[in-house]
Design an enzyme around this catalytic site. Sequence first.
Site, mmCIF file in Angstrom:
data_model
loop_
_atom_site.group_PDB
_atom_site.id
_atom_site.type_symbol
_atom_site.label_atom_id
_atom_site.label_comp_id
_atom_site.label_asym_id
_atom_site.label_seq_id
_atom_site.Cartn_x
_atom_site.Cartn_y
_atom_site.Cartn_z
ATOM 1 N N LYS A 56 0.842 -1.204 0.000
ATOM 2 C CA LYS A 56 0.000 0.000 0.000
ATOM 3 C C LYS A 56 0.879 1.256 0.000
ATOM 4 O O LYS A 56 2.081 1.174 0.315
ATOM 5 C CB LYS A 56 -0.914 0.005 1.223
ATOM 6 C CG LYS A 56 -0.176 0.147 2.532
ATOM 7 C CD LYS A 56 -1.115 0.085 3.732
ATOM 8 C CE LYS A 56 -0.337 0.226 5.015
ATOM 9 N NZ LYS A 56 -0.811 -0.678 6.071
ATOM 10 N N TYR A 67 18.700 29.489 9.854
ATOM 11 C CA TYR A 67 17.611 30.335 10.355
ATOM 12 C C TYR A 67 17.488 30.298 11.868
ATOM 13 O O TYR A 67 17.679 29.249 12.484
ATOM 14 C CB TYR A 67 16.267 29.855 9.798
ATOM 15 C CG TYR A 67 16.047 30.078 8.330
ATOM 16 C CD1 TYR A 67 15.894 31.368 7.817
ATOM 17 C CD2 TYR A 67 15.961 28.998 7.463
ATOM 18 C CE1 TYR A 67 15.656 31.568 6.462
ATOM 19 C CE2 TYR A 67 15.723 29.182 6.109
ATOM 20 C CZ TYR A 67 15.573 30.465 5.606
ATOM 21 O OH TYR A 67 15.340 30.644 4.282
HETATM 22 C C1 LIG Z 1 -0.241 -1.829 6.609
HETATM 23 C C2 LIG Z 1 -0.969 -3.052 6.959
HETATM 24 C C3 LIG Z 1 -0.314 -4.270 7.165
HETATM 25 C C4 LIG Z 1 1.196 -4.399 7.221
HETATM 26 O O1 LIG Z 1 1.633 -4.153 8.538
HETATM 27 P P1 LIG Z 1 3.206 -4.149 8.875
HETATM 28 O O2 LIG Z 1 3.263 -3.811 10.314
HETATM 29 O O3 LIG Z 1 3.812 -3.101 8.015
HETATM 30 O O4 LIG Z 1 3.713 -5.504 8.563
HETATM 31 C C5 LIG Z 1 -1.075 -5.398 7.346
HETATM 32 N N1 LIG Z 1 -2.423 -5.325 7.372
HETATM 33 C C6 LIG Z 1 -3.094 -4.173 7.219
HETATM 34 C C7 LIG Z 1 -4.570 -4.170 7.257
HETATM 35 C C8 LIG Z 1 -2.391 -2.994 7.011
HETATM 36 O O5 LIG Z 1 -3.060 -1.858 6.854
#
Ligand SMILES: *Cc1c(COP(=O)(O)O)cnc(C)c1O
Length: 380
Positions: free
Chosen positions: A36, A267
């Site tokens: 994702k 800055y």
């Molecule tokens: C992002 C996500 C994962 C992956 O989790 P990690 O801790 O990065 O392994 C698994 N399941 C769902 C529903 C997620 O949103």
Amino acid sequence: MSIFYNKIRVQVDLAVLRRNYRLLAGRASRVMAVIKSDAYGHGLVETAQALAAEGARDFAVGTVEEGLILRRSGCGGRIVSLLGPVDPEEFEVLFADPMVPFIGDFEQLGRLADTALVQSGTATICLKLDTGMSRLGFTTDQVPRVLDILAGLPNVQVVLAASHLATGDEPGQADYVNEQLAAFHRSLALIRAAYPAVEASLANSGGILAHPATHFDLQRAGISLYGTNPFAGTAWTDKGLGLAPAMQVSAPVLAVHPVAAGRTVSYGRTFTAERDMRVAVVAAGYADGYSRSLSGKGYMLLGGRRRPVLGRVCMQLTAVDVSQGPETRVGDRAYLLGGEGPEAISPEDLAAWWGTITYEVFCLLGLNRREFVSEGRARE
Ligand SMILES: *Cc1c(COP(=O)(O)O)cnc(C)c1O
């Protein structure tokens, strides 16, 4: 084609991603690659292709649109959308494209039902269960009503049931994993009474590495694929050994100059030189995702040595102290993440200086232009 305005370079080593996948696949039965948000900044399509070459068949994207992009890239595996449909077109597309969206609340289910009644194709879905995150998903109490609604929709098929662990990466909160596991079993039993062939998925990276009871049919690996040990710095560090970061980030040194004792840098004059120093100005700043919260806190690797960030990180520039160690010259590359040798900057260190987690570091730095290599650097 995108236009880029910056000098920062983000390098993603696909061979390292493949090695991490192999390691995880050896600890589980069927790993679903969580890609994702553009594969946590590592490149959606490139990551999926590299992992498919390693045998990956199941991919979890975020949005339905991300799933479509992946499908159009030629991905032949199963594509699961963790966010599921949000916009009307996304509901419709599910009946034409064999993607498996998470469906996790009654509003979304109702809109899916409305769409199903006017679509001729079939949609396959994943029921998202809330077992303790209290974010999205159906609770065990709600499952019977969900099944009632689905019983009236012959063109919607439940193929997967999933839930997400809140504390899979926290050794001190293993009890909560077990609570979630028990709730998942209760909901799954109800669902399987109606759909016996439904596959189940509960584990994330932490679950894969430390909680075999959460493995079920499919295990969703995200952060571990990208090389972060979810247990780094805890008593369970050993459980995540062998993973290596695939992302490396660098930018060129634009100038090196002396700063006399008593002068201030950047800055707001938050840094004053206590002695005569040499300062390198690196072409990276918060516009490149190198957070301003690293001001006075971060380090960059130059000539194999960690050099402290001096004063405030600017939009396109950051000053670092190069008074010590091997001489720095204009054109040298400063590593914001990665680099060679024992002082290489790990995602965990960068995240700690930044005040965040490695997930956010990867996502934000990954918004830059990326370069894909297949070198398999043996960094850990
Ligand atoms: C992002 C996500 C994962 C992956 O989790 P990690 O801790 O990065 O392994 C698994 N399941 C769902 C529903 C997620 O949103």
